[in-house]
Scaffold this active site. Structure first.
Site, PDB file in Angstrom:
ATOM      1  N   LYS A  13       0.947  -1.475  -0.116  1.00 28.95           N
ATOM      2  CA  LYS A  13      -0.095  -0.465   0.459  1.00 28.95           C
ATOM      3  C   LYS A  13       0.896   1.422  -0.179  1.00 28.95           C
ATOM      4  O   LYS A  13       0.876   2.368  -0.580  1.00 28.95           O
ATOM      5  CB  LYS A  13      -0.875   0.420   1.208  1.00 28.95           C
ATOM      6  CG  LYS A  13      -2.079  -1.247   1.535  1.00 28.95           C
ATOM      7  CD  LYS A  13      -2.652  -1.148   2.786  1.00 28.95           C
ATOM      8  CE  LYS A  13      -2.330  -0.774   3.628  1.00 28.95           C
ATOM      9  NZ  LYS A  13      -1.326  -2.080   3.961  1.00 28.95           N
ATOM     10  N   ARG A  88      -9.193   1.330   8.923  1.00 32.64           N
ATOM     11  CA  ARG A  88      -8.915   0.303   9.305  1.00 32.64           C
ATOM     12  C   ARG A  88      -9.984  -0.422  10.136  1.00 32.64           C
ATOM     13  O   ARG A  88      -9.529  -1.739  10.136  1.00 32.64           O
ATOM     14  CB  ARG A  88      -7.306   0.359   9.730  1.00 32.64           C
ATOM     15  CG  ARG A  88      -6.591  -0.011   9.473  1.00 32.64           C
ATOM     16  CD  ARG A  88      -5.082  -0.271  10.314  1.00 32.64           C
ATOM     17  NE  ARG A  88      -4.550  -0.964  10.661  1.00 32.64           N
ATOM     18  CZ  ARG A  88      -2.936  -0.265   9.268  1.00 32.64           C
ATOM     19  NH1 ARG A  88      -2.579   0.919   9.004  1.00 32.64           N
ATOM     20  NH2 ARG A  88      -1.703  -1.345   9.671  1.00 32.64           N
ATOM     21  N   ARG A 127      11.936  -5.690   5.679  1.00 32.87           N
ATOM     22  CA  ARG A 127      11.887  -4.804   5.138  1.00 32.87           C
ATOM     23  C   ARG A 127      12.243  -3.691   5.796  1.00 32.87           C
ATOM     24  O   ARG A 127      12.985  -3.710   6.869  1.00 32.87           O
ATOM     25  CB  ARG A 127      10.311  -4.173   5.041  1.00 32.87           C
ATOM     26  CG  ARG A 127      10.102  -3.208   5.263  1.00 32.87           C
ATOM     27  CD  ARG A 127       8.729  -2.607   4.284  1.00 32.87           C
ATOM     28  NE  ARG A 127       7.580  -2.330   6.006  1.00 32.87           N
ATOM     29  CZ  ARG A 127       6.389  -2.263   6.039  1.00 32.87           C
ATOM     30  NH1 ARG A 127       6.051  -1.800   4.956  1.00 32.87           N
ATOM     31  NH2 ARG A 127       5.968  -2.032   6.960  1.00 32.87           N
ATOM     32  N   ARG A 160      11.766  -0.819  10.697  1.00 35.17           N
ATOM     33  CA  ARG A 160      10.992  -0.899  11.942  1.00 35.17           C
ATOM     34  C   ARG A 160      10.406  -1.345  13.018  1.00 35.17           C
ATOM     35  O   ARG A 160      10.411  -2.681  12.998  1.00 35.17           O
ATOM     36  CB  ARG A 160       9.122  -0.778  10.722  1.00 35.17           C
ATOM     37  CG  ARG A 160       9.026   0.414  10.377  1.00 35.17           C
ATOM     38  CD  ARG A 160       8.174   0.408   9.787  1.00 35.17           C
ATOM     39  NE  ARG A 160       6.721  -0.117  10.003  1.00 35.17           N
ATOM     40  CZ  ARG A 160       5.283   0.089   9.578  1.00 35.17           C
ATOM     41  NH1 ARG A 160       4.923   0.563   8.015  1.00 35.17           N
ATOM     42  NH2 ARG A 160       3.801  -0.321  10.117  1.00 35.17           N
ATOM     43  N   ARG A 171      -0.222  -8.344  13.978  1.00 39.13           N
ATOM     44  CA  ARG A 171      -1.179  -7.380  12.719  1.00 39.13           C
ATOM     45  C   ARG A 171      -1.745  -8.268  11.722  1.00 39.13           C
ATOM     46  O   ARG A 171      -2.865  -7.438  11.477  1.00 39.13           O
ATOM     47  CB  ARG A 171       0.099  -6.103  12.304  1.00 39.13           C
ATOM     48  CG  ARG A 171       1.177  -5.292  13.282  1.00 39.13           C
ATOM     49  CD  ARG A 171       2.295  -4.640  12.271  1.00 39.13           C
ATOM     50  NE  ARG A 171       1.812  -4.122  11.240  1.00 39.13           N
ATOM     51  CZ  ARG A 171       3.287  -4.166  10.937  1.00 39.13           C
ATOM     52  NH1 ARG A 171       4.329  -4.599  11.397  1.00 39.13           N
ATOM     53  NH2 ARG A 171       3.196  -3.099   9.697  1.00 39.13           N
TER      54      ARG A 171
HETATM   55  P1  AMP Z   1       1.603   0.872   9.187  1.00 36.61           P
HETATM   56  O1  AMP Z   1       2.220   1.570   8.757  1.00 36.61           O
HETATM   57  O2  AMP Z   1      -0.178   1.298   8.326  1.00 36.61           O
HETATM   58  O3  AMP Z   1       1.346  -0.202   9.258  1.00 36.61           O
HETATM   59  O4  AMP Z   1       1.070   0.996  10.289  1.00 36.61           O
HETATM   60  C1  AMP Z   1       1.445   0.751  11.635  1.00 36.61           C
HETATM   61  C2  AMP Z   1       0.828   0.539  12.927  1.00 36.61           C
HETATM   62  O5  AMP Z   1      -0.485   2.368  13.150  1.00 36.61           O
HETATM   63  C3  AMP Z   1      -0.308   0.258  12.558  1.00 36.61           C
HETATM   64  O6  AMP Z   1       0.227  -1.223  13.161  1.00 36.61           O
HETATM   65  C4  AMP Z   1      -1.151   0.239  14.016  1.00 36.61           C
HETATM   66  O7  AMP Z   1      -1.073   0.174  15.985  1.00 36.61           O
HETATM   67  C5  AMP Z   1      -0.886   2.184  13.999  1.00 36.61           C
HETATM   68  N1  AMP Z   1      -2.316   2.586  13.127  1.00 36.61           N
HETATM   69  C6  AMP Z   1      -2.263   3.353  11.416  1.00 36.61           C
HETATM   70  N2  AMP Z   1      -3.004   3.124  10.785  1.00 36.61           N
HETATM   71  C7  AMP Z   1      -4.399   3.737  11.918  1.00 36.61           C
HETATM   72  C8  AMP Z   1      -5.552   3.233  11.487  1.00 36.61           C
HETATM   73  N3  AMP Z   1      -6.648   3.577  10.431  1.00 36.61           N
HETATM   74  N4  AMP Z   1      -6.340   2.269  13.005  1.00 36.61           N
HETATM   75  C9  AMP Z   1      -5.761   2.325  13.993  1.00 36.61           C
HETATM   76  N5  AMP Z   1      -4.018   2.053  14.271  1.00 36.61           N
HETATM   77  C10 AMP Z   1      -3.702   2.527  12.686  1.00 36.61           C
END
Ligand code: AMP
Length: 216
Positions: A13, A88, A127, A160, A171
């Site tokens: 994404k 989400r 990654r 990360r 996740r």
């Molecule tokens: P991502 O970079 O999109 O994989 O997000 C990393 C982490 O940020 C996720 O595992 C959540 O803990 C938090 N996070 C990001 N976007 C959201 C969202 N829309 N709702 C809730 N938590 C989020």
């Protein structure tokens, strides 16, 4: 064009959103990036979010909805945006619909990027991200020329905190339980398009462009 990219962690994404943002000239809104920035800066938001992120859990809906609402007030979002990692949950999707309606806009298209769980694990454990410019690499599939150094800007590459196997599994569980229902939510609105997320980055981008009616 307001475009939502759906798909499990590691489906590409972020990679696709960056490319589409440049190509279409509209901003890339990644709630994950905004939250990581807050964590780095040590703000109150960052401190609250970190506990959830480190465990692979979702940050509470009201927190992320507030972030997106604020971000969408930016003038740069008037012509549209690409949402990456938001919504989400169904509650977030409903809130996004309400916010968009208030602004006289709507979610035009939702792209579901399909990738198997084995592939997600392979991708995320390897990654690496540039601290400086956010460019992404993979230690095996897309290594930088010099280990640990960004090809584009010379920045330092890091893993990360949540890209460790145990957290990735959590996740994925959270994705299946809380985010996958959005596929039906958007399908029932008739704006969902699915693309296969395994293959060349440019080919997947081409498929997304076709799905949104732009020549690839
Ligand atoms: P991502 O970079 O999109 O994989 O997000 C990393 C982490 O940020 C996720 O595992 C959540 O803990 C938090 N996070 C990001 N976007 C959201 C969202 N829309 N709702 C809730 N938590 C989020």
């Amino acid at each position: 064009m307001n475009l939502v990219l759906l798909g499990p962690p590691g489906s590409g994404k972020g990679t696709q959103a960056k490319r589409l943002s440049e190509r279409l000239g509209i901003p890339h809104i990644s709630t994950g990036d905004i939250l990581r920035e807050a964590v780095r800066e040590g703000t109150a938001l960052g401190k609250e979010a970190k506990r959830f992120m480190d465990e692979g859990k979702l940050v509470p809906d009201e927190v992320v909805i507030g972030i997106v609402k604020e971000r969408l007030r930016g003038e740069d979002c008037e012509k549209g945006a690409i949402f990456d990692g938001f919504p989400r949950t169904v509650a977030q999707a409903e809130a996004l619909d309400r916010i968009m309606e208030e602004l006289g806009r709507r979610v035009d298209r939702v792209i579901d990027i399909e990738v198997s769980e084995e592939e997600v694990l392979r991708r995320l454990t390897g990654r690496r991200t540039c601290k400086n410019c956010g460019a992404m690499y993979h230690v095996v599939f897309n290594p930088p020329k010099e280990p640990g150094v960004c090809d584009r800007c010379g920045g330092e590459l890091y893993q990360r905190d949540d890209d460790r196997e145990e957290t990735i599994r959590e996740r994925l569980r959270v994705y299946r339980e809380q985010t996958e229902p959005l596929i039906d939510y958007y399908r029932s609105k008739g704006i969902l398009y699915s693309v296969k997320g395994e293959g060349k980055i440019e080919d997947i981008e081409g498929e997304i462009l076709r799905a949104i009616g732009v020549e690839g």
